[in-house]
Write a protein that holds these residues in place. Structure first.
Motif, mmCIF file in Angstrom:
data_model
loop_
_atom_site.group_PDB
_atom_site.id
_atom_site.type_symbol
_atom_site.label_atom_id
_atom_site.label_comp_id
_atom_site.label_asym_id
_atom_site.label_seq_id
_atom_site.Cartn_x
_atom_site.Cartn_y
_atom_site.Cartn_z
ATOM 1 N N UNK A 152 40.803 30.979 32.015
ATOM 2 C CA UNK A 152 42.187 30.555 31.830
ATOM 3 C C UNK A 152 43.176 31.684 32.046
ATOM 4 N N UNK A 153 42.705 32.930 31.935
ATOM 5 C CA UNK A 153 43.615 34.062 32.067
ATOM 6 C C UNK A 153 43.467 34.769 33.400
ATOM 7 N N UNK A 154 42.997 34.032 34.427
ATOM 8 C CA UNK A 154 42.748 34.697 35.698
ATOM 9 C C UNK A 154 44.001 35.276 36.322
ATOM 10 N N UNK A 155 45.143 34.602 36.156
ATOM 11 C CA UNK A 155 46.374 35.119 36.755
ATOM 12 C C UNK A 155 46.818 36.408 36.074
ATOM 13 N N UNK A 156 46.691 36.461 34.753
ATOM 14 C CA UNK A 156 47.096 37.666 34.038
ATOM 15 C C UNK A 156 46.192 38.833 34.357
ATOM 16 N N UNK A 157 45.025 38.532 34.857
ATOM 17 C CA UNK A 157 44.086 39.592 35.211
ATOM 18 C C UNK A 157 44.567 40.394 36.405
ATOM 19 N N UNK A 158 45.339 39.774 37.269
ATOM 20 C CA UNK A 158 45.727 40.402 38.520
ATOM 21 C C UNK A 158 47.192 40.820 38.573
ATOM 22 N N UNK A 159 47.993 40.374 37.671
ATOM 23 C CA UNK A 159 49.424 40.674 37.770
ATOM 24 C C UNK A 159 49.900 41.439 36.536
ATOM 25 N N UNK A 160 50.954 42.207 36.742
ATOM 26 C CA UNK A 160 51.513 42.955 35.630
ATOM 27 C C UNK A 160 52.118 41.992 34.603
ATOM 28 N N UNK A 161 51.889 42.293 33.316
ATOM 29 C CA UNK A 161 52.451 41.468 32.258
ATOM 30 C C UNK A 161 53.931 41.805 32.032
ATOM 31 N N UNK A 162 54.231 43.075 32.079
ATOM 32 C CA UNK A 162 55.527 43.526 31.575
ATOM 33 C C UNK A 162 56.548 43.843 32.657
ATOM 34 N N UNK A 163 56.222 43.562 33.928
ATOM 35 C CA UNK A 163 57.133 43.889 35.016
ATOM 36 C C UNK A 163 57.574 42.624 35.729
ATOM 37 N N UNK A 174 33.619 25.744 38.380
ATOM 38 C CA UNK A 174 32.695 25.446 37.277
ATOM 39 C C UNK A 174 31.606 26.516 37.189
ATOM 40 N N UNK A 175 31.069 26.937 38.333
ATOM 41 C CA UNK A 175 30.036 27.971 38.343
ATOM 42 C C UNK A 175 30.573 29.301 37.824
ATOM 43 N N UNK A 176 31.810 29.615 38.180
ATOM 44 C CA UNK A 176 32.434 30.842 37.672
ATOM 45 C C UNK A 176 32.552 30.793 36.153
ATOM 46 N N UNK A 177 32.945 29.655 35.621
ATOM 47 C CA UNK A 177 33.068 29.495 34.166
ATOM 48 C C UNK A 177 31.715 29.626 33.476
ATOM 49 N N UNK A 233 33.353 37.507 39.476
ATOM 50 C CA UNK A 233 33.652 36.094 39.249
ATOM 51 C C UNK A 233 35.151 35.848 39.119
ATOM 52 N N UNK A 234 35.862 36.783 38.541
ATOM 53 C CA UNK A 234 37.314 36.667 38.466
ATOM 54 C C UNK A 234 37.919 36.612 39.868
ATOM 55 N N UNK A 235 37.437 37.500 40.753
ATOM 56 C CA UNK A 235 37.950 37.505 42.131
ATOM 57 C C UNK A 235 37.620 36.201 42.849
ATOM 58 N N UNK A 236 36.386 35.735 42.683
ATOM 59 C CA UNK A 236 35.992 34.483 43.341
ATOM 60 C C UNK A 236 36.864 33.334 42.840
ATOM 61 N N UNK A 237 37.066 33.289 41.542
ATOM 62 C CA UNK A 237 37.915 32.242 40.963
ATOM 63 C C UNK A 237 39.344 32.354 41.492
ATOM 64 N N UNK A 238 39.824 33.566 41.584
ATOM 65 C CA UNK A 238 41.178 33.809 42.083
ATOM 66 C C UNK A 238 41.342 33.302 43.510
ATOM 67 N N UNK A 239 40.378 33.635 44.377
ATOM 68 C CA UNK A 239 40.499 33.253 45.780
ATOM 69 C C UNK A 239 40.237 31.763 46.009
ATOM 70 N N UNK A 240 39.323 31.181 45.230
ATOM 71 C CA UNK A 240 39.082 29.749 45.395
ATOM 72 C C UNK A 240 40.307 28.964 44.934
#
Length: 465
Positions: free
Chosen positions: A2-13, A457-460, A423-430
């Motif tokens: 559920x937090x895949x977007x926050x994994x790749x982007x700055x929170x505070x900018x 589902x496999x990533x999860x 898995x985060x990257x795979x989820x991000x790109x899919x």
């Protein structure tokens, strides 16, 4: 996930802050280089009197044009590293990754030509210098492997690179090519064997001209590793020989998968065997050969899709007719009508076929235990995922070569150290693919959504959050 977007982007900018930071970094890097070019230009200026020493007006005009062209190249030329930084203008973390790989000592590439290095380096150093010259991305991941696996994988790559160079040389006579593909594996046992003037690039020709150095290192490897490399080379050469001279498109998906198996799936088999023989991975990795095969097929099919135009111009057509005949009478029609709905439907069908291998890729990667082996296997797969995001529904595939940003490549290389990261990257790109699925209902769109849901589902399931 559920937090895949926050994994790749700055929170505070905010987006504005990111743009400002990226702009500042690029300006700081470019201004010194710009003034450096101005200085060189001033020192290299040709005097007017020198220009008019030519014999006639035509020569004068030509000389002026050449000088103007040289001046533009000098003032506006941007070295590769600056081009890479500029393409990542809005992605500061990619800029940091570029600089880290460029100046962090990950891969040391000599400025000397490979031909010069062949006369100055010992056999092992020449092999790694060749690896760095012909494939910098693979060079990095290979050289992060532990010994003695590192040397075995390096030689495995160079042997297959030599074999592939024979196949790709369209000027080499077909009868000689078929014979050499069949017998290439046996040359690994011949001291100082080499062959001149074969290969489709200068570095590949130099590799084959100095192949005796590769053989010398090959003979120092573990006997089991030698057997694995020799056996895979035999199978691959035999398979490649079946397709020599076939200028027409591959007819069926079965034939397409078989060709990809020969040139890439077998590489997966060989690597799995090397991993197991090193003791770093469990023996069951070799039992599930369909997973190793899918690892290779996913990479090869991505390259085939990306290289549509290049292969078409060279007379090589690897897209299977079973797919493209549903959308056009001739394969080159897509290049003539790249924005046509049928062209894009065919492209998306090809990408869908590649994505069918992703579940096997995840299954294979989840079985790996050693961190460096995981990095080695995962980085090319994630890069292929990123490439397919760019290829999907993109008409530029039919008119140019579509690639991912160098900065993104560098970032992936530095951030695929754990299964969780991968898995985060795979989820991000899919998810990126899901966002690009055409809104208009179609069979391909429906099937792609099914694959997206399966991969998510496999990533999860495999994520160790």
């Amino acid at each position: 996930m559920n937090n895949e977007n926050s994994y790749y982007y700055f929170h505070s900018h905010s987006l504005t802050m990111i743009i400002l930071v990226a702009t500042l970094i690029n300006v700081i890097l470019y201004i010194p280089y710009y003034f450096y070019q101005c200085l060189l230009s001033a020192l290299a200026t040709v005097s007017v009197g020198d220009i008019y020493t030519v014999q006639n007006d035509d020569d004068i005009i030509l000389e002026k044009q050449q000088q103007m062209k040289a001046m533009k190249q000098k003032w506006f030329y941007m070295p590769p590293v600056l081009k890479e930084l500029t393409s990542s203008f809005l992605f500061p973390t990619e800029i940091i990754a570029i600089l880290k790989l460029k100046f962090g000592g990950y891969v040391k590439t000599s400025k000397n030509s490979l031909d010069q290095l062949a006369h100055t380096l010992n056999d092992l150093d020449f092999c790694y210098a060749t690896l760095n010259k012909v494939s910098r991305s693979f060079a990095l991941v290979i050289q992060q492997l532990p010994q003695p696996l590192k040397d075995s994988v390096c030689i495995f790559y160079l042997v297959l690179r030599g074999l592939d160079s024979v196949e790709d040389d369209m000027t080499y006579p077909q009868d000689k090519k078929i014979f050499l593909l069949h017998t290439f594996y046996s040359n690994l046992l011949i001291d100082n064997w080499s062959i001149k003037d074969v290969g489709d690039t200068e570095d590949y020709r130099i590799l084959l001209d100095n192949f005796g150095k590769v053989i010398n290192v090959f003979k120092l490897l573990d006997k089991n590793d030698q057997s694995i490399i020799s056996n895979i080379t035999l199978q691959m050469g035999t398979g490649m020989a079946e397709y020599v001279g076939k200028i027409d498109s591959i007819e069926t998906l079965t034939s397409y998968n078989l060709y990809c198996h020969y040139v890439a799936g077998l590489v997966g088999h060989g690597l799995s065997a090397l991993f197991v023989n090193s003791g770093l991975e469990d023996t069951d990795l070799c039992v599930h050969k369909h997973l190793s095969n899918s690892m290779g097929l996913f990479l090869q099919k991505t390259n085939i899709i990306r290289d549509y135009l290049e292969d078409l111009k060279a007379g090589r057509t690897w897209w299977p007719k079973e797919i493209w005949q549903n959308y056009a009478a001739y394969l080159d029609e897509f290049a003539k009508t790249p924005n046509c709905e049928k062209s894009l439907e065919c492209l998306n069908h090809m990408v869908l076929d590649s994505f069918n291998h992703v579940p096997d890729v995840i299954n294979y990667l989840s079985r790996l235990k050693h961190r460096k082996v995981l990095e080695f296997c995962a980085i090319p797969q994630v890069m292929a995922m990123a490439t397919l995001v760019e290829l999907y529904n993109n008409p530029s595939v039919f008119t140019s070569v579509v690639k991912i940003r160098k900065g993104l490549t560098c970032k992936l290389m530095l951030n695929c150290s754990t299964l969780n990261e991968v898995l985060h990257w795979i989820y991000f790109f899919i998810t990126k693919i899901e966002q690009k699925i055409p809104k208009q209902p179609s069979v391909n769109a429906h099937r792609m959504q099914e694959v997206v849901d399966q991969v998510k589902n496999l990533c999860d399931v495999n994520s160790k959050i």
